[in-house]
Design an enzyme around this catalytic site. Structure first.
Site, short mmCIF file in Angstrom:
data_model
loop_
_atom_site.label_atom_id
_atom_site.label_comp_id
_atom_site.label_asym_id
_atom_site.label_seq_id
_atom_site.Cartn_x
_atom_site.Cartn_y
_atom_site.Cartn_z
N ASN A 1 -3.59 9.41 -4.66
CA ASN A 1 -2.33 8.71 -4.93
C ASN A 1 -1.37 9.03 -3.80
O ASN A 1 -0.70 10.07 -3.79
CB ASN A 1 -1.77 9.16 -6.28
CG ASN A 1 -2.63 8.70 -7.44
OD1 ASN A 1 -2.60 7.55 -7.83
ND2 ASN A 1 -3.42 9.63 -7.99
N GLU A 2 -1.35 8.15 -2.83
CA GLU A 2 -0.57 8.36 -1.61
C GLU A 2 0.91 8.02 -1.85
O GLU A 2 1.28 7.49 -2.90
CB GLU A 2 -1.14 7.47 -0.49
CG GLU A 2 -2.59 7.75 -0.12
CD GLU A 2 -2.76 9.00 0.74
OE1 GLU A 2 -1.85 9.84 0.78
OE2 GLU A 2 -3.82 9.12 1.38
N PRO A 3 1.78 8.38 -0.88
CA PRO A 3 3.19 8.02 -1.01
C PRO A 3 3.37 6.54 -1.36
O PRO A 3 2.71 5.66 -0.79
CB PRO A 3 3.75 8.34 0.38
CG PRO A 3 2.89 9.47 0.86
CD PRO A 3 1.52 9.16 0.34
N SER B 1 2.92 5.56 -4.54
CA SER B 1 2.22 5.37 -5.82
C SER B 1 3.20 5.43 -6.98
O SER B 1 4.15 6.22 -6.98
CB SER B 1 1.13 6.44 -6.00
OG SER B 1 0.13 6.33 -5.02
#
Length: 642
Positions: free
Chosen positions: A162-164, A166
């Site tokens: 869950n990257e920036p 998300s």
């Protein structure tokens, strides 16, 4: 009262944090908690639903669970697992596959039922992924949700993938990986270009439904993102901050990962301190940097208004504190890294005697010596010390394939021009070229290719050491066995590594050793090489008088400098000396322009070194000390008996 003190000490922390001395102890504790959950569920005749993570962080946890199974009979027949994520696309048998990772580190060693293992499928057709993700969520839900979710944290703040950006309510889905995430994975794939751009991951919303969430982080590389996750504002830019909203989360950290939290980094802001010499130095430098004032201009109000009233009261007046720290910093500066002959050395970082010292500079890779301390290297030689350099590993994994081919082509052409038989060389060259055309990402090179790459780096190291003024008989190549696998994954250290190092130490009998003191990456070559030196020297100190008088100085690599308060010797470099250092680095042509493993930094190594040395000099200047063009910094290792 103790509870009130802890609340005060952790008041900047927005979720529960437990800090252990090291990752081994922490991992054993996490494994114990998982085993207790499994046993509890067994007693209730219920399944234990585990959410599992991959990467370096949980390896010791899985190792302890395997030990508990084999030695203490912990059963996994009632365990059902769901892994967080998988690269996409990814074959399950690939070296980088999380299926393979989980099998190697856990599943192949316990009695879990294969049908109870669930890992996102990296082989799906793109159009089948949405239905798979819905099914993944449904399976977890039908089992009543996850009992416990284990997490690591990426340097972008991602949990799972869950990257920036998300959303906090996101579910299992296909995502695009952040560039930093792909750079961090580059070594596992043999280069960033081979790292998949996408992955299938559980969502933050899925993670939140777990009845217990444990996020683990080890080593100083994670310290800055841990501070943001624990003390920062909730933000989609740092997905881990969403965990502040959970009532069932705990961060488990080792001391280096926790080092930037307020209670450890600037404890005077949250509690009364025991004002040791190193704590006073750290606090005064912090205050000067925070207020952008030279040390000698700091006032009593500056101390009182910035959490340092206790120091001012107990050790004041503050001007005396300022003078003391200013003098201590001034005494770290020396143009005589081997000691100044016939001088009073009571206030100098190195001893005056013997005037001409035996010195060994240990270089983990073939260019660390000149990148990290090239100016000091040259200064020691110029000042007539008996300097040796020891290259601990070949560094052969950090050479481009086309460079290796080019060198063999040269040898073929040279042999032909000289009228020599080049038939065998041509065969080797053709085999190398065929192999490289079919080479898989991160595939181990053939022995011939490994040899060529090693010779390239050896020749560059010799050229760099000669430029610094060494004769060839003072240049040593150890080729420590732990490294020479041809793979990024190295062998465990053996006594042979230590023995080879002891032999060199006995031969030279140094009064001074310089070694790479990079401890941020617990699996990195630098710390492995340092520990080999430490083991060898510790053994020799038990029987050899010269070893007891040998001082071990640590330098830092191309990635990170020592904090200002830690520095015990700072060697200033003139513009000309900085230029000489740069030319020594230039001898390592295979590492110029674009290194195989550049890390996060796109600058060339000589640029990083130059900028870092200038930053160190600037730091001294801003504290009110003399202004230099550049400085190289060192910290002395203290043995227990010292």
């Amino acid at each position: 009262m103790a509870r009130l003190n802890l609340l005060e000490e952790t008041r900047f922390e927005k979720l529960p944090v437990t800090v252990f001395k090291n990752q081994k102890i922490a991992s054993i504790d996490v494994a114990r908690r998982i085993s207790e959950l499994i046993k509890k569920k067994q007693n209730e005749n219920l399944p234990a639903i585990l959410g599992l993570a991959t990467g370096v962080t949980p390896i010791d946890v899985y190792g302890e669970l395997v030990r508990l199974h084999k030695e203490e009979g912990l059963g996994f027949a009632n365990v059902i697992t769901f892994n967080l994520d998988e690269y996409y696309p990814m074959q399950p048998g690939a070296a980088q596959s999380y299926v393979r990772f989980m099998n190697e580190h856990l599943f192949d060693h316990i009695d879990i039922k294969k049908e109870n293992i669930h890992i996102p499928d990296g082989t799906l057709a793109l159009e089948d992924i949405p239905s798979f993700c819905i099914g993944y969520e449904k399976m977890i839900g039908e089992l009543g949700g996850l009992d416990i979710q284990i997490l690591g944290i990426g340097r972008t703040g991602h949990i799972g993938f869950n990257e920036p950006g998300s959303a906090p309510n996101s579910g299992t889905r296909l995502v695009t990986l952040d560039d930093l995430t792909r750079r961090d994975a580059a070594r596992d794939f043999g280069g960033k270009s081979f790292v998949p751009t996408k992955a299938i991951t559980m969502g933050i919303g899925t993670i939140f439904k777990a009845r217990e969430i444990i996020l683990m982080a080890w080593n100083r590389k994670k310290a800055s993102i841990i501070k943001k996750a624990v003390e920062g504002e909730i933000s989609g830019e740092v997905p881990a901050t969403y965990l502040q909203l959970s009532e069932h989360v705990e961060f488990i950290l080792d001391e280096p990962a926790a080092s930037m939290l307020t209670r450890f980094d600037t404890p005077w802001l949250v509690k009364d301190c025991v004002w040791t010499e190193i704590m006073i130095r750290k606090a005064v430098i912090w205050l000067a940097n925070t207020l952008r004032k030279p040390i000698l201009k700091l006032t009593e109000d500056d101390y009182n208004n910035n959490g340092m009233a206790q120091l001012a009261t107990e050790n004041g007046p503050v001007y005396n504190i300022n003078i003391h720290i200013f003098n201590k910093l001034q005494h770290t500066i020396t143009g005589w890294p081997g000691g100044k002959p016939n001088a009073d050395d009571s206030q100098r970082p190195e001893r005056a005697e013997p005037a001409k010292k035996n010195v060994i500079i240990f270089s983990p890779h073939p260019d660390d010596d000149v990148i990290s301390m090239g100016g000091t290297f040259i200064r020691l030689v110029d000042q007539k010390h008996n300097v040796h350099v020891a290259y601990q590993t070949s560094g052969n994994t950090a050479v481009w394939d086309d460079d290796a081919l080019r060198f063999v082509e040269f040898n073929v052409d040279f042999a032909t021009k000289m009228g020599m038989d080049s038939g065998e060389l041509k065969n080797i060259y053709q085999n190398m070229r065929t192999f490289m055309q079919q080479k898989e990402p991160n595939q181990v090179d053939t022995p011939e290719i490994q040899t060529v790459k090693g010779l390239i780096r050896k020749g560059e190291a010799i050229a760099g050491a000669r430029y610094c003024g060494l004769d060839d008989d003072h240049i040593h190549f150890q080729a420590l066995p732990f490294y020479e696998t041809g793979k990024n994954q190295k062998n465990p250290v053996s006594f042979k590594d230590v023995e080879l190092t002891m032999e060199l130490l006995q031969k030279v009998k140094p009064q001074q050793i310089f070694a790479a003191g990079d401890f941020e990456d617990p699996h990195g070559t630098h710390i492995v090489c340092f520990n080999i030196i430490l083991d060898a020297l510790s053994r020799l100190r038990k029987t050899e008088d010269w070893a007891k008088d040998c001082w071990l100085w640590m330098y830092r690599g191309a990635w990170l400098e020592f904090d200002m308060y830690e520095i015990e010797m700072a060697v200033p470099l003139s513009p000309k000396e900085l230029e000489r250092k740069k030319y020594a680095i230039f001898k390592h042509q295979s590492q110029k322009d674009r290194a195989v493993f550049p890390g996060d930094d796109s600058r060339e190594f000589w640029q990083r070194a130059e900028d870092r040395n200038r930053e160190t000099a600037k730091g001294y200047d801003e504290l009110g000390l003399a202004e230099y063009e550049a400085m190289e910094a060192f910290v002395r290792w203290k043995f227990e008996e010292e």
